[in-house]
Design an enzyme around this catalytic site. Structure first.
Site, mmCIF file in Angstrom:
data_model
loop_
_atom_site.group_PDB
_atom_site.id
_atom_site.type_symbol
_atom_site.label_atom_id
_atom_site.label_comp_id
_atom_site.label_asym_id
_atom_site.label_seq_id
_atom_site.Cartn_x
_atom_site.Cartn_y
_atom_site.Cartn_z
ATOM 1 N N ASP A 99 74.782 102.475 79.180
ATOM 2 C CA ASP A 99 73.405 101.615 79.016
ATOM 3 C C ASP A 99 72.808 101.727 79.120
ATOM 4 O O ASP A 99 71.565 100.558 79.085
ATOM 5 C CB ASP A 99 74.179 100.692 79.802
ATOM 6 C CG ASP A 99 73.149 99.065 79.553
ATOM 7 O OD1 ASP A 99 73.366 98.552 78.250
ATOM 8 O OD2 ASP A 99 72.606 98.120 80.067
ATOM 9 N N LYS A 151 72.019 99.817 70.278
ATOM 10 C CA LYS A 151 71.148 98.947 70.472
ATOM 11 C C LYS A 151 71.115 98.897 69.154
ATOM 12 O O LYS A 151 70.962 100.078 68.338
ATOM 13 C CB LYS A 151 69.509 99.810 71.019
ATOM 14 C CG LYS A 151 68.834 99.286 71.448
ATOM 15 C CD LYS A 151 67.512 99.601 72.284
ATOM 16 C CE LYS A 151 66.248 98.753 72.357
ATOM 17 N NZ LYS A 151 66.596 97.894 72.754
HETATM 18 C C1 LIG Z 1 69.243 98.663 80.397
HETATM 19 S S1 LIG Z 1 68.919 100.066 81.282
HETATM 20 C C2 LIG Z 1 70.578 100.022 81.848
HETATM 21 C C3 LIG Z 1 70.636 98.632 83.091
HETATM 22 C C4 LIG Z 1 72.330 98.837 83.522
HETATM 23 N N1 LIG Z 1 73.877 98.824 82.994
HETATM 24 C C5 LIG Z 1 72.343 98.324 84.691
HETATM 25 O O1 LIG Z 1 73.876 97.234 85.201
HETATM 26 O O2 LIG Z 1 71.666 97.820 85.931
HETATM 27 C C6 LIG Z 1 68.300 101.025 80.759
HETATM 28 C C7 LIG Z 1 68.999 102.524 82.193
HETATM 29 O O3 LIG Z 1 69.166 104.169 81.249
HETATM 30 C C8 LIG Z 1 67.919 105.411 82.259
HETATM 31 N N2 LIG Z 1 67.935 106.161 81.325
HETATM 32 C C9 LIG Z 1 67.491 105.955 79.781
HETATM 33 N N3 LIG Z 1 67.691 107.351 79.206
HETATM 34 C C10 LIG Z 1 68.503 108.035 79.455
HETATM 35 C C11 LIG Z 1 68.386 109.536 79.925
HETATM 36 N N4 LIG Z 1 68.620 110.025 78.625
HETATM 37 N N5 LIG Z 1 69.846 109.698 80.688
HETATM 38 C C12 LIG Z 1 70.087 109.238 81.739
HETATM 39 N N6 LIG Z 1 69.794 108.126 81.762
HETATM 40 C C13 LIG Z 1 68.777 107.522 80.731
HETATM 41 C C14 LIG Z 1 66.599 104.572 82.106
HETATM 42 O O4 LIG Z 1 66.511 105.349 82.839
HETATM 43 C C15 LIG Z 1 67.353 103.194 82.635
HETATM 44 O O5 LIG Z 1 67.404 102.716 84.207
#
Ligand SMILES: C[S@@+](CC[C@H](N)C(=O)[O-])C[C@H]1O[C@@H](n2cnc3c(N)ncnc32)[C@H](O)[C@@H]1O
Length: 340
Positions: A267, A297
């Site tokens: 996600d 997305k």
């Molecule tokens: C929408 S939030 C996820 C929410 C999570 N599914 C929950 O239920 O709490 C998106 C997350 O993806 C992480 N993220 C974005 N790009 C990333 C990457 N390349 N590797 C690891 N995490 C990543 C961000 O730091 C963020 O915490």
């Protein structure tokens, strides 16, 4: 003609209409509440085949539909409106005798319909009981649907499976729990139900983009061991969980032994093609037959094209089982894949 009242997530009705036009050449679609509800009409002789086809392969953006069996002008007159709804319910006779029936009443924002959903339901419930039916909130044999548009009141009665969802308009509700870490958790709970994929079947899960931990907490609750990958912090309530390992890393920089996980979820809320590249790099870590749930997305102008492209991209290493815009998805859809 058979007419259906159809519902999609706000703003996505045009795509649901386009999907139906492509799948059922010759059908007619016309808008009701802008962006959200619309009418879909097919030749009467096509009704059964169309419903079967919709159940076999659910459209991505169509959340809910019900067949229109009666319609009249919507007015603000409570007595006349209640009378019309009761007359419709009375005519259902044999269908409701000895059956469990849910009554779902919805209205458009600008409709003059004089009742709330609960008041509308209460107006019809005695008629259902008189016919020998039992009014139930869920797990019904039949759903009596009333939809009050601005100008017209649409009424129908159908089997829950023919509505694609047994929630009113497909608006799935979960009980709000004070311990909920993020509302994102609802997306995963809804995917579990929509794809009929109980997570307690799995053992080792990989959660990419896991913080603050809504999805991780759902999986831990189901008894799984979870490896959460996210540079951001996880919620304090999770950090000492014995079944959680948190790698504070970019998902592009981690690697695991082949076949380590039988479930992965993702996600990351990022460019969906980029996400697909990261997931594909990690695919060997997923055992053959393992499942993945990923949010995609919709950040480009043509969502249907984006979905076609991503289906092809994921299809290289995975079987694409379902793609659905869930009620809890906003500008995104959810895909369920299985590792080839
Ligand atoms: C929408 S939030 C996820 C929410 C999570 N599914 C929950 O239920 O709490 C998106 C997350 O993806 C992480 N993220 C974005 N790009 C990333 C990457 N390349 N590797 C690891 N995490 C990543 C961000 O730091 C963020 O915490």
């Amino acid at each position: 003609m058979t007419e259906f009242v159809c519902t999609a997530n706000p703003g996505f009705a045009p795509y649901a209409m386009e999907e139906l036009r492509r799948r059922f050449p010759g059908c007619k679609v016309s808008g009701l509440a802008p962006g959200e509800t619309f009418l879909f009409a097919i030749a009467e002789r096509e009704t059964e085949r169309t419903l079967k086809e919709l159940r076999r392969e659910e459209p991505v953006f169509l959340r809910h539909l019900f067949p229109v069996e009666a319609e009249c002008e919507t007015t603000g007159d409570p007595e006349a409106t209640a009378e019309r709804m009761r007359a419709f319910a009375s005519a259902l006779g044999e269908r409701l005798k000895g059956a469990k029936a849910a009554i779902q009443v919805r209205k458009e924002q600008n409709s003059p319909f004089p009742f709330t959903s609960a008041e509308g339901r209460d107006a019809i419930a005695p008629v259902v009981a008189e016919l020998g039916g039992e009014v139930v909130p869920r797990e019904a044999d039949w759903i009596v649907s009333i939809y009050a548009a601005k100008k017209k009141l649409f009424m129908g009665c159908s089997r829950p499976r023919d509505n694609l969802s047994d929630w009113p308009g497909g608006a799935v509700r979960f009980r709000r729990d004070d311990s909920l870490i993020s509302r994102a958790a609802f997306k995963l709970l809804e995917a579990e139900k929509a794809f009929n994929l109980p997570f307690d079947r799995f053992t080792n899960a990989l959660d990419l983009g896991a913080a603050p931990g809504g999805w991780t907490s759902v999986l831990l609750d189901r008894g799984l061991k979870v490896t959460a990958v996210d540079p951001a912090e996880m919620d304090g309530s999770l950090v000492t969980h014995p079944n959680l390992r948190h790698l504070r890393r970019n998902a592009a920089d981690v690697s695991f032994s082949p076949g380590t996980f039988d479930l992965f979820v993702c996600d990351m809320s990022w460019d969906p093609h980029h996400t697909c590249r990261i997931v594909s790099e990690l695919a060997p870590a997923i055992a053959a037959g393992g499942s993945g749930i990923i949010t995609l997305k919709l950040m480009y102008r043509k969502p249907l094209q984006t979905i076609d492209d991503l289906t092809e991209e994921y299809g290289r290493l995975f079987d694409v089982r379902r793609i659905k815009q869930l009620f809890h998805n906003r500008e995104e859809v959810t895909i369920w894949v299985k590792r080839k």
